[in-house]
Scaffold this active site. Structure first.
Site, PDB file in Angstrom:
ATOM      1  N   ARG A  18       0.710  -0.845   0.452  1.00 51.13           N
ATOM      2  CA  ARG A  18      -0.054  -0.542   0.087  1.00 51.13           C
ATOM      3  C   ARG A  18       0.844   1.305  -0.005  1.00 51.13           C
ATOM      4  O   ARG A  18       0.221   2.017  -0.126  1.00 51.13           O
ATOM      5  CB  ARG A  18      -0.868   0.291   0.977  1.00 51.13           C
ATOM      6  CG  ARG A  18      -2.354  -1.062   1.154  1.00 51.13           C
ATOM      7  CD  ARG A  18      -2.877  -0.731   0.007  1.00 51.13           C
ATOM      8  NE  ARG A  18      -3.777  -1.527   0.227  1.00 51.13           N
ATOM      9  CZ  ARG A  18      -5.493  -1.121   0.886  1.00 51.13           C
ATOM     10  NH1 ARG A  18      -5.619  -1.001   2.441  1.00 51.13           N
ATOM     11  NH2 ARG A  18      -5.925  -2.503   0.705  1.00 51.13           N
ATOM     12  N   ARG A  49      12.315  -3.314  -2.393  1.00 56.52           N
ATOM     13  CA  ARG A  49      10.854  -3.438  -2.881  1.00 56.52           C
ATOM     14  C   ARG A  49      10.222  -3.839  -1.433  1.00 56.52           C
ATOM     15  O   ARG A  49       8.723  -4.017  -1.338  1.00 56.52           O
ATOM     16  CB  ARG A  49      10.720  -5.151  -3.738  1.00 56.52           C
ATOM     17  CG  ARG A  49      11.101  -6.213  -2.931  1.00 56.52           C
ATOM     18  CD  ARG A  49      10.974  -7.625  -4.416  1.00 56.52           C
ATOM     19  NE  ARG A  49      11.931  -7.720  -4.949  1.00 56.52           N
ATOM     20  CZ  ARG A  49      11.716  -8.232  -5.704  1.00 56.52           C
ATOM     21  NH1 ARG A  49      11.647  -9.781  -5.488  1.00 56.52           N
ATOM     22  NH2 ARG A  49      12.685  -8.597  -6.974  1.00 56.52           N
ATOM     23  N   HIS A 188      17.218 -20.064   5.056  1.00 55.48           N
ATOM     24  CA  HIS A 188      15.576 -19.825   3.421  1.00 55.48           C
ATOM     25  C   HIS A 188      14.952 -20.956   3.806  1.00 55.48           C
ATOM     26  O   HIS A 188      15.549 -21.992   3.881  1.00 55.48           O
ATOM     27  CB  HIS A 188      16.120 -20.388   2.247  1.00 55.48           C
ATOM     28  CG  HIS A 188      16.213 -18.935   1.196  1.00 55.48           C
ATOM     29  ND1 HIS A 188      14.506 -19.749   0.607  1.00 55.48           N
ATOM     30  CD2 HIS A 188      15.863 -18.088   0.907  1.00 55.48           C
ATOM     31  CE1 HIS A 188      14.553 -19.083   0.147  1.00 55.48           C
ATOM     32  NE2 HIS A 188      14.648 -17.589   0.104  1.00 55.48           N
ATOM     33  N   HIS A 211       9.607 -15.898   6.369  1.00 53.53           N
ATOM     34  CA  HIS A 211       8.070 -16.322   5.970  1.00 53.53           C
ATOM     35  C   HIS A 211       7.640 -17.224   6.543  1.00 53.53           C
ATOM     36  O   HIS A 211       6.123 -16.558   7.132  1.00 53.53           O
ATOM     37  CB  HIS A 211       8.611 -16.792   4.825  1.00 53.53           C
ATOM     38  CG  HIS A 211       7.327 -16.912   3.804  1.00 53.53           C
ATOM     39  ND1 HIS A 211       6.629 -15.404   2.598  1.00 53.53           N
ATOM     40  CD2 HIS A 211       6.511 -17.793   3.583  1.00 53.53           C
ATOM     41  CE1 HIS A 211       5.588 -16.523   2.687  1.00 53.53           C
ATOM     42  NE2 HIS A 211       5.213 -17.561   2.957  1.00 53.53           N
TER      43      HIS A 211
HETATM   44  N1  PXP Z   1      18.261 -16.153   5.166  1.00 55.77           N
HETATM   45  C1  PXP Z   1      19.145 -15.775   3.360  1.00 55.77           C
HETATM   46  C2  PXP Z   1      20.039 -15.313   3.798  1.00 55.77           C
HETATM   47  C3  PXP Z   1      17.900 -14.592   3.353  1.00 55.77           C
HETATM   48  O1  PXP Z   1      17.872 -13.746   1.700  1.00 55.77           O
HETATM   49  C4  PXP Z   1      15.808 -15.727   3.092  1.00 55.77           C
HETATM   50  C5  PXP Z   1      15.249 -14.193   2.747  1.00 55.77           C
HETATM   51  O2  PXP Z   1      15.404 -13.233   2.878  1.00 55.77           O
HETATM   52  C6  PXP Z   1      16.508 -16.160   5.118  1.00 55.77           C
HETATM   53  C7  PXP Z   1      17.156 -16.547   5.119  1.00 55.77           C
HETATM   54  C8  PXP Z   1      14.915 -15.985   5.466  1.00 55.77           C
HETATM   55  O3  PXP Z   1      14.503 -16.758   4.511  1.00 55.77           O
HETATM   56  P1  PXP Z   1      13.012 -17.261   4.291  1.00 55.77           P
HETATM   57  O4  PXP Z   1      11.752 -16.301   5.011  1.00 55.77           O
HETATM   58  O5  PXP Z   1      12.319 -18.716   3.858  1.00 55.77           O
HETATM   59  O6  PXP Z   1      12.549 -18.008   6.161  1.00 55.77           O
END
Ligand code: PXP
Length: 234
Positions: A18, A49, A188, A211
């Site tokens: 938004r 972003r 990640h 996430h």
């Molecule tokens: N570590 C790194 C280097 C990342 O680029 C990310 C995503 O921005 C994360 C950890 C966290 O990943 P997730 O949001 O999938 O938990």
């Protein structure tokens, strides 16, 4: 005991949908810290972003644990990092068209002077790479202090055999990172189902997770949020 870095980019993603003022990532950082986060992780992307330059400045002032800045190794980002002085810079690959970071960084000799420049500003440097022996050796050679193992492949696998093989690969990678005297980090795609297994390896010192935590927070907070609005409306 492993430490938890909470990635709050996802709060900023909702705000930027938004282009407004809520939800506020600064608020998210404080709540994460008050509830046990050992580190706040943010990614300043070239296209801004989600996290904005303004967020960086305020986060550097208010974060009481550690601030981990994920960024591409560009001259613009290195200039920003040297001014901001996060506790750690994690170098990640970045493509404009990707939704999130895909794959680990391909390390090259060209990164050596850039890592040196960041370290001279007394900032720890971590590199986000696949659990690959050659890349880990390269990380040491070019001066990295820590290696963040990309767990995206592990997180996306479904078959038990493939998952077992990937966990073994991550363990062996972690052993080598430790042997080379670098800090072992992972992140990640980790969530409430797949993180425990990696914790049990007993060798990963820090997990960066975003996430899944923010996704869960939406549902743990939704009932109260609707209830409060219903009170106002009625
Ligand atoms: N570590 C790194 C280097 C990342 O680029 C990310 C995503 O921005 C994360 C950890 C966290 O990943 P997730 O949001 O999938 O938990």
């Amino acid at each position: 005991m492993a430490e938890l870095g909470v990635n709050i980019d996802h709060i900023a993603t909702i705000r930027q949908a938004r282009m407004g003022i809520e939800p506020e990532p600064i608020h998210a950082a404080s709540i994460a810290e008050q509830n046990g986060a050992d580190q706040i992780t943010i990614h300043l992307r070239e296209d801004r972003r989600h996290i904005q330059d303004r967020d960086l400045r305020i986060l550097r002032e208010i974060v009481q644990t550690r601030l981990n800045l994920e960024m591409a190794a560009t001259s613009e980002m290195i200039r920003i990092a040297k001014k901001l002085k996060p506790d750690t810079v994690t170098l990640v690959p970045e493509k404009r068209e990707e939704i999130t970071t895909e794959g680990g960084l391909k390390l090259t000799d060209a990164l050596k002077p850039q890592i040196k420049e960041i370290k001279e500003a007394e900032i720890e440097v971590s590199v986000f790479i696949e659990p690959d022996f050659e890349m880990i050796g390269f990380a040491k050679k070019i001066g990295a202090d820590a290696v963040e193992i990309h767990t995206g492949k592990y997180a996306n696998l479904n078959s038990k055999n493939e998952i077992d093989a990937e966990v073994e690969k991550i363990f062996k990678a972690a052993e080598l990172i430790k042997k080379l005297d670098m800090r072992v980090v992972a992140g990640h795609g980790l969530n409430y189902h797949n993180t425990q297994r990696l914790v049990e390896l007993g060798i990963i010192e820090e997990f960066n997770i975003g996430h899944s935590i923010i996704s869960r927070a939406v549902f743990t907070g939704l009932a109260e949020a609707v209830f409060l609005m219903k009170e106002i409306v009625s």
